[in-house]
Design a protein around this motif. Sequence first.
Motif, PDB file in Angstrom:
ATOM      1  N   GLU A   1       0.827  -1.196   0.000  1.00 41.14           N
ATOM      2  CA  GLU A   1       0.000   0.000   0.000  1.00 41.14           C
ATOM      3  C   GLU A   1       0.863   1.248   0.000  1.00 41.14           C
ATOM      4  OE1 GLU A   1      -2.580  -0.346   3.365  1.00 41.14           O
ATOM      5  OE2 GLU A   1      -3.898  -1.774   2.355  1.00 41.14           O
ATOM      6  N   SER A   2       1.919   1.246   0.781  1.00 45.26           N
ATOM      7  CA  SER A   2       2.815   2.391   0.847  1.00 45.26           C
ATOM      8  C   SER A   2       3.444   2.675  -0.511  1.00 45.26           C
ATOM      9  CB  SER A   2       3.899   2.133   1.893  1.00 45.26           C
ATOM     10  OG  SER A   2       4.822   3.180   1.915  1.00 45.26           O
TER      11      SER A   2
ATOM     12  N   GLU B   1       1.170   9.382  -5.765  1.00 47.68           N
ATOM     13  CA  GLU B   1       1.561  10.738  -5.397  1.00 47.68           C
ATOM     14  C   GLU B   1       2.570  11.329  -6.373  1.00 47.68           C
ATOM     15  OE1 GLU B   1       4.224  12.446  -1.872  1.00 47.68           O
ATOM     16  OE2 GLU B   1       2.399  11.432  -1.174  1.00 47.68           O
TER      17      GLU B   1
ATOM     18  N   GLN C   1      -5.333  12.381  -8.492  1.00 46.21           N
ATOM     19  CA  GLN C   1      -5.098  11.487  -7.355  1.00 46.21           C
ATOM     20  C   GLN C   1      -6.410  11.195  -6.631  1.00 46.21           C
ATOM     21  OE1 GLN C   1      -2.201  12.918  -4.542  1.00 46.21           O
ATOM     22  NE2 GLN C   1      -0.664  13.268  -6.124  1.00 46.21           N
TER      23      GLN C   1
ATOM     24  N   TYR D   1       0.742   4.073  -2.929  1.00 45.46           N
ATOM     25  CA  TYR D   1       0.412   5.474  -2.660  1.00 45.46           C
ATOM     26  C   TYR D   1       1.549   6.405  -3.090  1.00 45.46           C
ATOM     27  CZ  TYR D   1      -3.923   4.267  -0.336  1.00 45.46           C
ATOM     28  OH  TYR D   1      -5.191   3.805  -0.070  1.00 45.46           O
ATOM     29  N   LYS D   2       2.781   5.950  -2.945  1.00 47.03           N
ATOM     30  CA  LYS D   2       3.920   6.757  -3.395  1.00 47.03           C
ATOM     31  C   LYS D   2       3.881   6.902  -4.918  1.00 47.03           C
ATOM     32  CE  LYS D   2       8.847   7.360  -2.993  1.00 47.03           C
ATOM     33  NZ  LYS D   2      10.068   6.959  -2.358  1.00 47.03           N
TER      34      LYS D   2
ATOM     35  N   LEU E   1      -8.076   7.468  -6.500  1.00 47.57           N
ATOM     36  CA  LEU E   1      -8.309   6.797  -5.226  1.00 47.57           C
ATOM     37  C   LEU E   1      -9.800   6.559  -4.975  1.00 47.57           C
ATOM     38  CD1 LEU E   1      -5.672   8.599  -3.006  1.00 47.57           C
ATOM     39  CD2 LEU E   1      -5.602   6.234  -3.818  1.00 47.57           C
TER      40      LEU E   1
END
Length: 117
Positions: free
Chosen positions: A49-50, A57, A65, A53-54, A69
């Motif tokens: 997930e990290s 972004e 974004q 999301y990076k 999402l």
Amino acid sequence: MAKVVRNFQRRYQSRTKHEVLLDEGKEELLQLPDTAPTPEAALERKCTESLLYKAIEENLDDSLQAIFLAHFVEHVPLKELASLAGTTPDALCHRLQRARLRVRAWLERHGWDGEIP
């Protein structure tokens, strides 16, 4: 006296029925598979997930974004998002597809080999 005995028998039979039902329920519960994630799986999911999301972004502007999402993570219908964004569902679908390809390319450049949204 006979009345007291009958009441006792009824209560005992009732209690016995409930206990049998509870015992059957316990057996069913014991046979259910354990679906709780292992600590390793939970950590892997958090890292995934990290990284996702990076990628979002770094590759998408703020408005895209939010739309990305909302659609892919929160499952907001495309028609609803299009009306909020002031565009047609077809145009928004094309924007989301291009955004998805950009995110996928970034993830692949960074060594991601898992499932990509």
